[in-house]
Design an enzyme around this catalytic site. Structure first.
Site, PDB file in Angstrom:
ATOM      1  CB  THR A  67      39.853  31.798  61.793  1.00 49.95           C
ATOM      2  OG1 THR A  67      40.881  31.969  62.758  1.00 49.95           O
ATOM      3  CG2 THR A  67      38.513  31.768  62.489  1.00 49.95           C
ATOM      4  CB  THR A  72      43.878  32.925  60.911  1.00 51.65           C
ATOM      5  OG1 THR A  72      44.835  31.921  61.203  1.00 51.65           O
ATOM      6  CG2 THR A  72      43.744  33.119  59.426  1.00 51.65           C
ATOM      7  CG  ASP A  94      43.391  26.781  57.398  1.00 53.40           C
ATOM      8  OD1 ASP A  94      44.180  26.851  58.356  1.00 53.40           O
ATOM      9  OD2 ASP A  94      42.471  27.607  57.227  1.00 53.40           O
TER      10      ASP A  94
HETATM   11  N1  GLY Z   1      44.323  28.636  60.362  1.00 54.68           N
HETATM   12  C1  GLY Z   1      45.663  29.015  60.415  1.00 54.68           C
HETATM   13  C2  GLY Z   1      46.619  27.919  60.460  1.00 54.68           C
HETATM   14  O1  GLY Z   1      46.296  26.828  60.910  1.00 54.68           O
HETATM   15  O2  GLY Z   1      47.735  28.110  60.064  1.00 54.68           O
END
Ligand code: GLY
Length: 276
Positions: free
Chosen positions: A194, A143, A174
């Site tokens: 992330t 991310t 998230d």
């Molecule tokens: N942190 C990115 C996701 O889990 O979608």
């Protein structure tokens, strides 16, 4: 970390710093930094987004500013190159915080946001097959996220993602959830997360880190405690960018690596794939 990723991150840090130096808001610096990452195709966001199990890219993004606690996000948006700009538009052009699915895409089209050039072939999803396989949640290529502080003392956090490997169609992580993937408050700090979203959501990590900053913890201590809670309580995996309104910052992760960088304008931008 590949040489292209390192070069892209250095460019992003220079773009962000240049904007702030010329008096731009942290909101613009964060948005532009994330747009550069989304456009590069080198990370798991925008042009480089992962696909869900039906072959479709459904992306998430959010942005929040710390002065008036304004925030915007999009979830499961399709076909757009810059979900972060859609998130900023939700914040600035609507009374809402989060738009999801096809209507988030329609919203972005209304503002004529740039679309991705390639569309992926759609696959039929057999839930029988999916549930017979053991799915391992993994976030590859990361991310993307950014935090910034401007000359007006406002902190901003943003994030954009294509999700994780092995996602069911419709899964949301998230990243678009305020308090989980991002949070920003001029009284505490800005946080961009992330990692595997399911764990980050259950701890509401970005807000939890800000709450600890508010109680007087240093950025390093705040993020270390919340990462420890994630690992000890639910065996989660994450990394965080943390920045306070007085310019202190921390980059920490429980994952083996986290590609990230920082630059205060002195010397050269620092880019590494591990922060102890
Ligand atoms: N942190 C990115 C996701 O889990 O979608």
């Amino acid at each position: 970390m590949t040489a292209s990723q390192a070069a892209c991150l250095r460019t992003v840090l220079q773009v962000g710093h240049h904007l702030l130096d010329r008096g731009a808001s942290a909101l613009t610096a964060v948005e532009q930094a994330i747009r550069t990452l989304e456009r590069s195709g080198l990370f798991n966001a925008g042009a480089g987004s992962r696909v869900q199990l039906d072959g479709v890219r459904r992306m998430d993004a959010s942005i929040m500013e710390g002065q008036d606690l304004r925030a915007g996000g999009v979830a499961s948006i399709e076909g757009m190159l810059h979900p972060i700009t859609a998130a900023r538009l939700v914040m600035e052009e609507t009374d809402h915080v989060l738009l999801v699915g096809p209507m988030a895409t329609t919203f972005a089209k209304h503002f004529r946001l740039e679309r991705q050039r390639t569309s992926m072939p759609k696959r039929r999803v057999s839930y029988g097959t999916i549930f017979n396989q053991k799915q391992v949640a993994r976030e590859r290529h990361g991310t993307v996220g950014a935090v910034a502080l401007d000359r007006f003392g406002t902190v901003v956090a943003g994030s954009s993602t294509g999700g994780i490997d092995g996602m069911l169609p419709g899964r949301v992580g998230d990243t678009p959830l305020i308090g989980c993937g991002v949070y920003a408050d001029n009284q505490s700090g800005a946080v961009s997360m992330t990692g595997i979203g399911e764990g980050i959501i259950r701890i509401a990590m970005a807000k939890e880190i800000c709450d600890r900053l508010d109680e007087g913890a240093t950025p390093k201590t705040a993020v270390r405690h919340v990462l420890k809670k994630l690992v000890d309580r639910i065996h989660g995996s994450a990394g965080a960018l943390v920045l306070t309104p007085d310019g202190r910052f921390a980059i920490r992760h429980s994952t083996p690596h986290m590609i990230a960088g920082y630059w205060t304008g002195d010397g050269e931008p620092v880019v590494k794939d591990s922060y102890g």
